[in-house]
Design an enzyme around this catalytic site. Structure first.
Site, PDB file in Angstrom:
ATOM      1  N   THR A   1       5.558  -4.269   6.739  1.00  0.00           N
ATOM      2  CA  THR A   1       4.332  -5.051   6.918  1.00  0.00           C
ATOM      3  C   THR A   1       4.505  -6.344   6.132  1.00  0.00           C
ATOM      4  O   THR A   1       4.642  -6.329   4.912  1.00  0.00           O
ATOM      5  CB  THR A   1       3.101  -4.285   6.416  1.00  0.00           C
ATOM      6  OG1 THR A   1       2.986  -3.063   7.140  1.00  0.00           O
ATOM      7  CG2 THR A   1       1.840  -5.111   6.618  1.00  0.00           C
TER       8      THR A   1
ATOM      9  N   LYS B   1      -0.875  -5.255  12.746  1.00  0.00           N
ATOM     10  CA  LYS B   1      -0.857  -4.380  11.563  1.00  0.00           C
ATOM     11  C   LYS B   1      -1.891  -4.836  10.540  1.00  0.00           C
ATOM     12  O   LYS B   1      -2.533  -4.007   9.875  1.00  0.00           O
ATOM     13  CB  LYS B   1       0.539  -4.365  10.940  1.00  0.00           C
ATOM     14  CG  LYS B   1       0.664  -3.520   9.665  1.00  0.00           C
ATOM     15  CD  LYS B   1       0.269  -2.058   9.886  1.00  0.00           C
ATOM     16  CE  LYS B   1       0.265  -1.272   8.578  1.00  0.00           C
ATOM     17  NZ  LYS B   1       1.592  -1.054   8.009  1.00  0.00           N
TER      18      LYS B   1
ATOM     19  N   LYS C   1      -0.643  -5.446  -1.403  1.00  0.00           N
ATOM     20  CA  LYS C   1       0.168  -6.488  -0.749  1.00  0.00           C
ATOM     21  C   LYS C   1      -0.328  -6.759   0.660  1.00  0.00           C
ATOM     22  O   LYS C   1      -0.528  -7.904   1.072  1.00  0.00           O
ATOM     23  CB  LYS C   1       1.633  -6.056  -0.744  1.00  0.00           C
ATOM     24  CG  LYS C   1       2.596  -7.003  -0.027  1.00  0.00           C
ATOM     25  CD  LYS C   1       2.911  -6.529   1.397  1.00  0.00           C
ATOM     26  CE  LYS C   1       3.676  -5.226   1.409  1.00  0.00           C
ATOM     27  NZ  LYS C   1       4.044  -4.811   2.804  1.00  0.00           N
TER      28      LYS C   1
END
Length: 290
Positions: A100, A175, A243
């Site tokens: 990701t 995502k 993150k």
């Protein structure tokens, strides 16, 4: 379509990457693996994978290279530079980043790869350690149809819900939408458990009732039981969720989009990390509601 003899290179053997590589290995594909910490790849090597001592060596000797690393900075390090994938991968090969990461970085990789006659895709996944082990990950892909069709047999081994969302970067955007959904949902799960306890109910019995109704979600059915058991082992690290949410928030701000649920979740997870749970699973959020 890839033949079963196509040589697969896998970079990264963390909580999810190791299981994904093992599933490809068990399906009969010859696997080469590289990780910064060799010990993380020991199980794969023991089961027949070939260890490569550098990214360059792996790239030069494989037909498809899959990366599953931690942060966008790791993606940049792996793909660019004299010893990176793009400088060393064979012409006509395929590279698939399943980390990701930032949509703009996915586009940059795609453009640089195309200049070298390399097909690049971004294909981040969702499903955590459970999905990685069982080969049931959701795979959100961005890139060309031809590349997608070619690597689809590999996707079919590690995932079930596999959709080409659009051009390069589209997988990453999808995502991020996934992570935005989870962000607010995790708060709801923690609040629901806390409410059940406070009202004198048995939280386990409450879960039995609500997981199959309109409130149902992966977080509720898979992570809430871990919360009740005090099991904070990482299926997906707090630090990696932070993150992801940070990237999503930055992307939303660039588009002028307000995401208050995402902002609140990010603040809570940062608080959790400051309390020492950076390497815990995301279900550890319940600690803030205890």
């Amino acid at each position: 379509m890839l033949s079963i003899n196509a040589k697969i290179g896998f970079i990264g053997a963390g909580v999810m990457g190791k299981s994904m590589a093992a599933n490809l290995q068990n399906a009969g594909y010859p696997i080469s693996v590289y990780t910064r910490t060799k010990e993380k790849a020991n199980e794969l090597v023991h089961n027949g994978a070939t260890w490569k001592s550098s990214i360059a060596e792996l790239a030069q000797t494989t037909d498809v290279i899959i990366t599953m690393v931690g942060y966008p900075s790791d993606v940049e390090e792996v793909y660019f530079g004299a010893n990176g994938i793009l400088e060393n991968a064979k012409s006509g090969s395929y590279v698939v980043d399943m980390t990701t990461s930032k949509p703009a970085l996915a586009v940059e990789i795609y453009r640089n790869a195309r200049e070298r006659n390399i097909s690049a895709m971004d294909a981040p996944v969702s499903g955590g350690d459970v999905g990685a082990r069982s080969g049931t990950l959701a795979i959100m892909a961005g890139g060309d149809q031809e590349a997608f069709d070619t690597v689809l047999p590999l996707f079919d081994i590690v995932g079930e819900n596999i959709i080409l969302q659009g051009e390069a970067g589209a997988g990453q955007h999808t995502k991020l939408a996934n992570q935005i959904t989870i962000a607010s949902n995790m708060i709801g799960v923690c609040e629901a458990i806390s409410y059940a306890r406070k009202s004198g109910l048995d939280p386990s019995r409450v879960l039995d009732s609500i997981t199959t109704g309109a409130a149902g979600s992966f977080s509720l059915s898979k992570l809430a039981p871990r919360m009740l058991e005090g099991d904070y082992a990482p299926g997906f690290y707090v630090k990696h969720f932070i993150k992801d949410m940070t990237i999503a928030l930055e992307s939303a701000q660039e588009m002028g989009l307000s995401t208050p649920g995402l902002s609140l979740s990010l603040d809570l997870y940062k608080e959790l990390a400051e309390q020492g749970d950076n390497d815990s699973g995301t279900q550890a959020l319940i600690k803030l509601f205890a």
